[in-house]
Design a protein around this motif. Structure first.
Motif, PDB file in Angstrom:
ATOM      1  N   LEU A  19      48.012  17.646  17.670  1.00 22.21           N
ATOM      2  CA  LEU A  19      47.937  19.099  17.467  1.00 22.21           C
ATOM      3  C   LEU A  19      48.753  19.857  18.503  1.00 22.21           C
ATOM      4  CD1 LEU A  19      44.274  19.809  16.327  1.00 22.21           C
ATOM      5  CD2 LEU A  19      46.366  20.518  15.167  1.00 22.21           C
ATOM      6  N   ALA A  20      48.740  19.400  19.747  1.00 20.13           N
ATOM      7  CA  ALA A  20      49.530  20.067  20.792  1.00 20.13           C
ATOM      8  C   ALA A  20      51.019  20.046  20.426  1.00 20.13           C
ATOM      9  CB  ALA A  20      49.290  19.399  22.140  1.00 20.13           C
ATOM     10  N   ILE A  21      51.488  18.913  19.938  1.00 25.69           N
ATOM     11  CA  ILE A  21      52.896  18.818  19.521  1.00 25.69           C
ATOM     12  C   ILE A  21      53.150  19.717  18.318  1.00 25.69           C
ATOM     13  CG2 ILE A  21      54.641  17.274  18.531  1.00 25.69           C
ATOM     14  CD1 ILE A  21      53.215  15.008  20.182  1.00 25.69           C
ATOM     15  N   SER A  22      52.300  19.621  17.301  1.00 27.24           N
ATOM     16  CA  SER A  22      52.482  20.412  16.081  1.00 27.24           C
ATOM     17  C   SER A  22      52.430  21.911  16.370  1.00 27.24           C
ATOM     18  CB  SER A  22      51.412  20.036  15.046  1.00 27.24           C
ATOM     19  OG  SER A  22      51.586  18.708  14.635  1.00 27.24           O
ATOM     20  N   GLU A  23      51.471  22.318  17.171  1.00 25.79           N
ATOM     21  CA  GLU A  23      51.352  23.734  17.509  1.00 25.79           C
ATOM     22  C   GLU A  23      52.572  24.215  18.279  1.00 25.79           C
ATOM     23  OE1 GLU A  23      47.573  24.270  19.475  1.00 25.79           O
ATOM     24  OE2 GLU A  23      46.468  23.568  17.705  1.00 25.79           O
ATOM     25  N   SER A  24      53.092  23.387  19.200  1.00 22.61           N
ATOM     26  CA  SER A  24      54.264  23.812  19.985  1.00 22.61           C
ATOM     27  C   SER A  24      55.486  24.003  19.087  1.00 22.61           C
ATOM     28  CB  SER A  24      54.562  22.807  21.100  1.00 22.61           C
ATOM     29  OG  SER A  24      55.056  21.591  20.572  1.00 22.61           O
ATOM     30  N   LEU A  25      55.592  23.215  18.036  1.00 24.40           N
ATOM     31  CA  LEU A  25      56.713  23.376  17.103  1.00 24.40           C
ATOM     32  C   LEU A  25      56.622  24.701  16.351  1.00 24.40           C
ATOM     33  CD1 LEU A  25      56.787  19.724  15.716  1.00 24.40           C
ATOM     34  CD2 LEU A  25      58.549  20.810  17.132  1.00 24.40           C
ATOM     35  N   ILE A  26      55.416  25.051  15.901  1.00 23.90           N
ATOM     36  CA  ILE A  26      55.230  26.312  15.174  1.00 23.90           C
ATOM     37  C   ILE A  26      55.363  27.507  16.125  1.00 23.90           C
ATOM     38  CG2 ILE A  26      53.578  27.645  13.796  1.00 23.90           C
ATOM     39  CD1 ILE A  26      54.978  25.186  12.387  1.00 23.90           C
ATOM     40  N   GLU A  27      54.879  27.346  17.351  1.00 21.43           N
ATOM     41  CA  GLU A  27      55.040  28.413  18.344  1.00 21.43           C
ATOM     42  C   GLU A  27      56.506  28.627  18.686  1.00 21.43           C
ATOM     43  OE1 GLU A  27      52.447  26.942  21.405  1.00 21.43           O
ATOM     44  OE2 GLU A  27      50.652  27.755  20.412  1.00 21.43           O
ATOM     45  N   ALA A  28      57.295  27.557  18.760  1.00 16.34           N
ATOM     46  CA  ALA A  28      58.734  27.690  19.021  1.00 16.34           C
ATOM     47  C   ALA A  28      59.405  28.475  17.901  1.00 16.34           C
ATOM     48  CB  ALA A  28      59.367  26.312  19.181  1.00 16.34           C
ATOM     49  N   ASN A  29      58.980  28.240  16.656  1.00 17.60           N
ATOM     50  CA  ASN A  29      59.522  29.035  15.551  1.00 17.60           C
ATOM     51  C   ASN A  29      59.167  30.505  15.725  1.00 17.60           C
ATOM     52  OD1 ASN A  29      60.708  26.906  14.249  1.00 17.60           O
ATOM     53  ND2 ASN A  29      59.212  26.782  12.594  1.00 17.60           N
ATOM     54  N   ALA A  30      57.934  30.785  16.086  1.00 16.58           N
ATOM     55  CA  ALA A  30      57.477  32.173  16.230  1.00 16.58           C
ATOM     56  C   ALA A  30      58.252  32.888  17.340  1.00 16.58           C
ATOM     57  CB  ALA A  30      55.982  32.223  16.506  1.00 16.58           C
ATOM     58  N   LYS A  31      58.593  32.148  18.382  1.00 18.16           N
ATOM     59  CA  LYS A  31      59.345  32.728  19.512  1.00 18.16           C
ATOM     60  C   LYS A  31      60.842  32.644  19.299  1.00 18.16           C
ATOM     61  CE  LYS A  31      55.675  31.558  22.733  1.00 18.16           C
ATOM     62  NZ  LYS A  31      55.235  30.652  23.787  1.00 18.16           N
ATOM     63  N   ASN A  32      61.247  32.054  18.157  1.00 16.65           N
ATOM     64  CA  ASN A  32      62.663  31.903  17.789  1.00 16.65           C
ATOM     65  C   ASN A  32      63.446  31.145  18.866  1.00 16.65           C
ATOM     66  OD1 ASN A  32      64.613  32.142  15.853  1.00 16.65           O
ATOM     67  ND2 ASN A  32      65.383  34.095  16.624  1.00 16.65           N
ATOM     68  N   ILE A  33      62.846  30.111  19.395  1.00 13.60           N
ATOM     69  CA  ILE A  33      63.496  29.293  20.408  1.00 13.60           C
ATOM     70  C   ILE A  33      64.459  28.340  19.730  1.00 13.60           C
ATOM     71  CG2 ILE A  33      63.117  27.496  22.154  1.00 13.60           C
ATOM     72  CD1 ILE A  33      60.321  28.782  22.592  1.00 13.60           C
ATOM     73  N   ASP A  34      65.699  28.316  20.206  1.00 14.93           N
ATOM     74  CA  ASP A  34      66.740  27.452  19.648  1.00 14.93           C
ATOM     75  C   ASP A  34      67.306  26.603  20.783  1.00 14.93           C
ATOM     76  OD1 ASP A  34      68.851  26.151  18.477  1.00 14.93           O
ATOM     77  OD2 ASP A  34      69.759  27.951  17.628  1.00 14.93           O
ATOM     78  N   PRO A  35      66.873  25.339  20.897  1.00 17.06           N
ATOM     79  CA  PRO A  35      67.353  24.504  21.995  1.00 17.06           C
ATOM     80  C   PRO A  35      68.817  24.116  21.853  1.00 17.06           C
ATOM     81  CG  PRO A  35      66.040  23.197  20.499  1.00 17.06           C
ATOM     82  CD  PRO A  35      65.972  24.616  20.027  1.00 17.06           C
ATOM     83  N   THR A  36      69.428  24.353  20.682  1.00 13.94           N
ATOM     84  CA  THR A  36      70.838  23.991  20.501  1.00 13.94           C
ATOM     85  C   THR A  36      71.788  25.060  20.995  1.00 13.94           C
ATOM     86  OG1 THR A  36      70.901  24.910  18.264  1.00 13.94           O
ATOM     87  CG2 THR A  36      70.252  22.589  18.496  1.00 13.94           C
ATOM     88  N   SER A  37      71.285  26.276  21.244  1.00 13.23           N
ATOM     89  CA  SER A  37      72.171  27.339  21.731  1.00 13.23           C
ATOM     90  C   SER A  37      72.287  27.251  23.252  1.00 13.23           C
ATOM     91  CB  SER A  37      71.637  28.716  21.323  1.00 13.23           C
ATOM     92  OG  SER A  37      70.415  28.954  21.968  1.00 13.23           O
ATOM     93  N   LYS A  38      73.464  27.587  23.741  1.00  9.62           N
ATOM     94  CA  LYS A  38      73.702  27.495  25.186  1.00  9.62           C
ATOM     95  C   LYS A  38      73.974  28.855  25.763  1.00  9.62           C
ATOM     96  CE  LYS A  38      75.195  22.851  24.926  1.00  9.62           C
ATOM     97  NZ  LYS A  38      75.475  21.744  25.658  1.00  9.62           N
TER      98      LYS A  38
END
Length: 195
Positions: free
Chosen positions: A176-195
């Protein structure tokens, strides 16, 4: 005779539990109705009263899973698509997966039977319906993949992950911690591919 032996639901559930154990131990194709009946101490006629074929037994596993997921989806579809509701949807799905681990393992190890039974589509349809509640159709690919991974992480924690004997609670909490962090990253619009 005990009172539970007169309860059709109890006998049906015992048949399902025994069948899934035998299917898991011996393989679906190598397990017969006769073996299931013998394991339970039932006559074949008593078994036939509940299930005519082993395909009927296997189908009942998927029907139960599908009904549980449908209930979650109906709950989610009636609510706004907020982060809190999406997190709650993941929590509810984690409990469904946990309660259906034997079915999930059966699916994982009996792919040929799934094709024969045409039940793999039941699983995929439900996952797609859940995913649609976690992310919009027009969301960026990264967000759609995160939503998919949030669901499959919950599945893999109990079915494909080979840990050191973690408890159900530890597996659920970590997944759940992993799954929730993925959905939270979407909500915060976090894009690890952008520099």
């Amino acid at each position: 005779m005990t009172q539970t032996s007169h309860n059709p639901d109890s006998t049906r559930e015992r048949i399902q539990r025994t069948a899934i154990e035998l299917f898991s131990d011996n393989g679906y194709e190598r397990t017969s109705l006769r073996e299931i009946a013998e394991q339970l101490g039932l006559t074949k006629a008593a078994l036939y009263y509940h299930f005519k074929t082993k395909e009927d037994i296997a189908a009942s596993f998927f029907d139960s899973y599908a009904a549980d997921v449908d209930a979650i989806c109906e709950w989610g579809e009636a609510l706004p698509r907020t982060l809190d509701n999406r997190i709650e949807l993941l929590r509810r799905y984690a409990e469904v997966v946990r309660s259906h681990v034997p079915v999930m393992k059966f699916m994982q190890h009996n792919q040929a039977a799934l094709t024969t039974l045409d039940r793999g589509s039941v699983f995929r349809q439900r996952l797609n319906r859940l995913r649609d509640l976690l992310v919009e159709d027009d969301a960026p690919l990264l967000h759609r993949l995160r939503a998919w991974d949030a669901l499959t992480t919950l599945y893999s924690a109990w079915v494909t992950f080979r840990g050191r004997r973690e408890s159900d609670v530890e597996l659920r909490d970590a997944a759940l911690a992993i799954s929730e962090s993925l959905i939270e990253a979407n909500a915060k619009n976090i894009d690890p591919t952008s520099k």
